[in-house]
Write a protein that holds these residues in place. Structure first.
Motif, PDB file in Angstrom:
ATOM      1  N   MET A   1      25.469  34.264  43.755  1.00  0.00           N
ATOM      2  CA  MET A   1      24.576  34.543  42.648  1.00  0.00           C
ATOM      3  C   MET A   1      25.389  34.444  41.358  1.00  0.00           C
ATOM      4  O   MET A   1      26.537  34.862  41.310  1.00  0.00           O
ATOM      5  CB  MET A   1      23.997  35.947  42.815  1.00  0.00           C
ATOM      6  N   GLU A   2      24.775  33.889  40.334  1.00  0.00           N
ATOM      7  CA  GLU A   2      25.438  33.735  39.048  1.00  0.00           C
ATOM      8  C   GLU A   2      25.058  34.859  38.102  1.00  0.00           C
ATOM      9  O   GLU A   2      23.940  35.356  38.138  1.00  0.00           O
ATOM     10  CB  GLU A   2      25.019  32.403  38.414  1.00  0.00           C
ATOM     11  N   ARG A   3      25.991  35.237  37.252  1.00  0.00           N
ATOM     12  CA  ARG A   3      25.736  36.267  36.246  1.00  0.00           C
ATOM     13  C   ARG A   3      25.250  35.590  34.967  1.00  0.00           C
ATOM     14  O   ARG A   3      25.794  34.571  34.549  1.00  0.00           O
ATOM     15  CB  ARG A   3      27.012  37.037  35.953  1.00  0.00           C
ATOM     16  N   VAL A   4      24.216  36.166  34.364  1.00  0.00           N
ATOM     17  CA  VAL A   4      23.650  35.648  33.117  1.00  0.00           C
ATOM     18  C   VAL A   4      23.574  36.796  32.121  1.00  0.00           C
ATOM     19  O   VAL A   4      23.143  37.893  32.473  1.00  0.00           O
ATOM     20  CB  VAL A   4      22.231  35.065  33.354  1.00  0.00           C
ATOM     21  N   THR A   5      23.989  36.530  30.908  1.00  0.00           N
ATOM     22  CA  THR A   5      23.901  37.540  29.856  1.00  0.00           C
ATOM     23  C   THR A   5      22.756  37.153  28.937  1.00  0.00           C
ATOM     24  O   THR A   5      22.652  36.000  28.518  1.00  0.00           O
ATOM     25  CB  THR A   5      25.212  37.592  29.052  1.00  0.00           C
ATOM     26  N   LEU A   6      21.880  38.086  28.643  1.00  0.00           N
ATOM     27  CA  LEU A   6      20.772  37.802  27.741  1.00  0.00           C
ATOM     28  C   LEU A   6      20.457  39.019  26.893  1.00  0.00           C
ATOM     29  O   LEU A   6      20.829  40.133  27.224  1.00  0.00           O
ATOM     30  CB  LEU A   6      19.534  37.352  28.519  1.00  0.00           C
ATOM     31  N   ARG A   7      19.791  38.759  25.805  1.00  0.00           N
ATOM     32  CA  ARG A   7      19.386  39.838  24.895  1.00  0.00           C
ATOM     33  C   ARG A   7      17.884  40.052  25.051  1.00  0.00           C
ATOM     34  O   ARG A   7      17.112  39.103  25.022  1.00  0.00           O
ATOM     35  CB  ARG A   7      19.714  39.469  23.457  1.00  0.00           C
ATOM     36  N   ILE A   8      17.527  41.314  25.239  1.00  0.00           N
ATOM     37  CA  ILE A   8      16.124  41.691  25.431  1.00  0.00           C
ATOM     38  C   ILE A   8      15.843  42.859  24.506  1.00  0.00           C
ATOM     39  O   ILE A   8      16.662  43.781  24.411  1.00  0.00           O
ATOM     40  CB  ILE A   8      15.871  42.095  26.909  1.00  0.00           C
ATOM     41  N   PRO A   9      14.684  42.845  23.837  1.00  0.00           N
ATOM     42  CA  PRO A   9      14.357  43.962  22.945  1.00  0.00           C
ATOM     43  C   PRO A   9      14.402  45.313  23.679  1.00  0.00           C
ATOM     44  O   PRO A   9      14.043  45.409  24.858  1.00  0.00           O
ATOM     45  CB  PRO A   9      12.936  43.641  22.476  1.00  0.00           C
ATOM     46  N   LYS A  10      14.858  46.332  22.990  1.00  0.00           N
ATOM     47  CA  LYS A  10      15.017  47.672  23.574  1.00  0.00           C
ATOM     48  C   LYS A  10      13.733  48.172  24.216  1.00  0.00           C
ATOM     49  O   LYS A  10      13.770  48.752  25.302  1.00  0.00           O
ATOM     50  CB  LYS A  10      15.495  48.662  22.521  1.00  0.00           C
ATOM     51  N   GLN A  11      12.600  47.939  23.587  1.00  0.00           N
ATOM     52  CA  GLN A  11      11.329  48.408  24.138  1.00  0.00           C
ATOM     53  C   GLN A  11      11.092  47.814  25.530  1.00  0.00           C
ATOM     54  O   GLN A  11      10.659  48.509  26.445  1.00  0.00           O
ATOM     55  CB  GLN A  11      10.168  48.049  23.212  1.00  0.00           C
ATOM     56  N   GLN A  12      11.415  46.532  25.703  1.00  0.00           N
ATOM     57  CA  GLN A  12      11.217  45.904  27.004  1.00  0.00           C
ATOM     58  C   GLN A  12      12.201  46.459  28.040  1.00  0.00           C
ATOM     59  O   GLN A  12      11.822  46.698  29.194  1.00  0.00           O
ATOM     60  CB  GLN A  12      11.347  44.389  26.890  1.00  0.00           C
ATOM     61  N   ILE A  13      13.435  46.695  27.634  1.00  0.00           N
ATOM     62  CA  ILE A  13      14.410  47.294  28.560  1.00  0.00           C
ATOM     63  C   ILE A  13      13.959  48.695  28.960  1.00  0.00           C
ATOM     64  O   ILE A  13      14.057  49.088  30.123  1.00  0.00           O
ATOM     65  CB  ILE A  13      15.818  47.333  27.931  1.00  0.00           C
ATOM     66  N   ASP A  14      13.432  49.453  27.999  1.00  0.00           N
ATOM     67  CA  ASP A  14      12.929  50.798  28.309  1.00  0.00           C
ATOM     68  C   ASP A  14      11.807  50.729  29.343  1.00  0.00           C
ATOM     69  O   ASP A  14      11.740  51.558  30.259  1.00  0.00           O
ATOM     70  CB  ASP A  14      12.434  51.497  27.040  1.00  0.00           C
ATOM     71  N   GLU A  15      10.937  49.725  29.213  1.00  0.00           N
ATOM     72  CA  GLU A  15       9.844  49.576  30.179  1.00  0.00           C
ATOM     73  C   GLU A  15      10.381  49.200  31.556  1.00  0.00           C
ATOM     74  O   GLU A  15       9.897  49.699  32.578  1.00  0.00           O
ATOM     75  CB  GLU A  15       8.839  48.538  29.674  1.00  0.00           C
ATOM     76  N   VAL A  16      11.381  48.343  31.591  1.00  0.00           N
ATOM     77  CA  VAL A  16      12.008  47.977  32.863  1.00  0.00           C
ATOM     78  C   VAL A  16      12.671  49.207  33.482  1.00  0.00           C
ATOM     79  O   VAL A  16      12.531  49.475  34.679  1.00  0.00           O
ATOM     80  CB  VAL A  16      13.021  46.829  32.670  1.00  0.00           C
ATOM     81  N   GLU A  17      13.383  49.970  32.671  1.00  0.00           N
ATOM     82  CA  GLU A  17      14.027  51.204  33.157  1.00  0.00           C
ATOM     83  C   GLU A  17      13.001  52.160  33.751  1.00  0.00           C
ATOM     84  O   GLU A  17      13.257  52.804  34.769  1.00  0.00           O
ATOM     85  CB  GLU A  17      14.787  51.901  32.026  1.00  0.00           C
ATOM     86  N   GLN A  18      11.846  52.240  33.127  1.00  0.00           N
ATOM     87  CA  GLN A  18      10.797  53.124  33.635  1.00  0.00           C
ATOM     88  C   GLN A  18      10.325  52.656  35.013  1.00  0.00           C
ATOM     89  O   GLN A  18      10.098  53.465  35.911  1.00  0.00           O
ATOM     90  CB  GLN A  18       9.623  53.170  32.656  1.00  0.00           C
ATOM     91  N   MET A  19      10.212  51.330  35.205  1.00  0.00           N
ATOM     92  CA  MET A  19       9.822  50.808  36.522  1.00  0.00           C
ATOM     93  C   MET A  19      10.885  51.114  37.567  1.00  0.00           C
ATOM     94  O   MET A  19      10.555  51.374  38.730  1.00  0.00           O
ATOM     95  CB  MET A  19       9.555  49.303  36.438  1.00  0.00           C
ATOM     96  N   VAL A  20      12.148  51.102  37.162  1.00  0.00           N
ATOM     97  CA  VAL A  20      13.234  51.457  38.084  1.00  0.00           C
ATOM     98  C   VAL A  20      13.155  52.943  38.421  1.00  0.00           C
ATOM     99  O   VAL A  20      13.244  53.340  39.586  1.00  0.00           O
ATOM    100  CB  VAL A  20      14.606  51.084  37.480  1.00  0.00           C
ATOM    101  N   GLU A  21      12.957  53.776  37.406  1.00  0.00           N
ATOM    102  CA  GLU A  21      12.883  55.231  37.622  1.00  0.00           C
ATOM    103  C   GLU A  21      11.725  55.629  38.521  1.00  0.00           C
ATOM    104  O   GLU A  21      11.836  56.579  39.292  1.00  0.00           O
ATOM    105  CB  GLU A  21      12.788  55.954  36.282  1.00  0.00           C
ATOM    106  N   THR A  22      10.600  54.901  38.441  1.00  0.00           N
ATOM    107  CA  THR A  22       9.444  55.231  39.272  1.00  0.00           C
ATOM    108  C   THR A  22       9.537  54.608  40.663  1.00  0.00           C
ATOM    109  O   THR A  22       8.651  54.800  41.496  1.00  0.00           O
ATOM    110  CB  THR A  22       8.127  54.791  38.602  1.00  0.00           C
ATOM    111  N   GLY A  23      10.609  53.838  40.900  1.00  0.00           N
ATOM    112  CA  GLY A  23      10.821  53.267  42.224  1.00  0.00           C
ATOM    113  C   GLY A  23      10.155  51.932  42.459  1.00  0.00           C
ATOM    114  O   GLY A  23      10.178  51.415  43.576  1.00  0.00           O
TER     115      GLY A  23
END
Length: 59
Positions: A1-23
């Motif tokens: 698997m290759e590593r990719v670095t990207l920039r994502i707005p904080k609001q979108q990362i927060d939403e992704v984090e919430q999906m991780v927290e809820t399982g």
């Protein structure tokens, strides 16, 4: 698997984090991989649809 670095707005990362927290996803990487898979599958479907439309003879 290759590593990719990207920039994502904080609001979108927060939403992704919430999906991780809820399982919904085990981690951010898997959530983003899932989003990319969905996007690629959608693009494949659209290409397939355009290909079917071109198969008709123009009269």
């Amino acid at each position: 698997m290759e590593r990719v670095t990207l920039r994502i707005p904080k609001q979108q990362i927060d939403e992704v984090e919430q999906m991780v927290e809820t399982g919904e996803f085990p981690n951010r990487s898997e959530a983003i991989r899932s989003a990319v898979r969905d996007m690629l599958n959608e693009q494949d479907g659209e290409r397939e649809e355009r290909g079917r439309n071109r198969s008709w003879a123009k009269v």
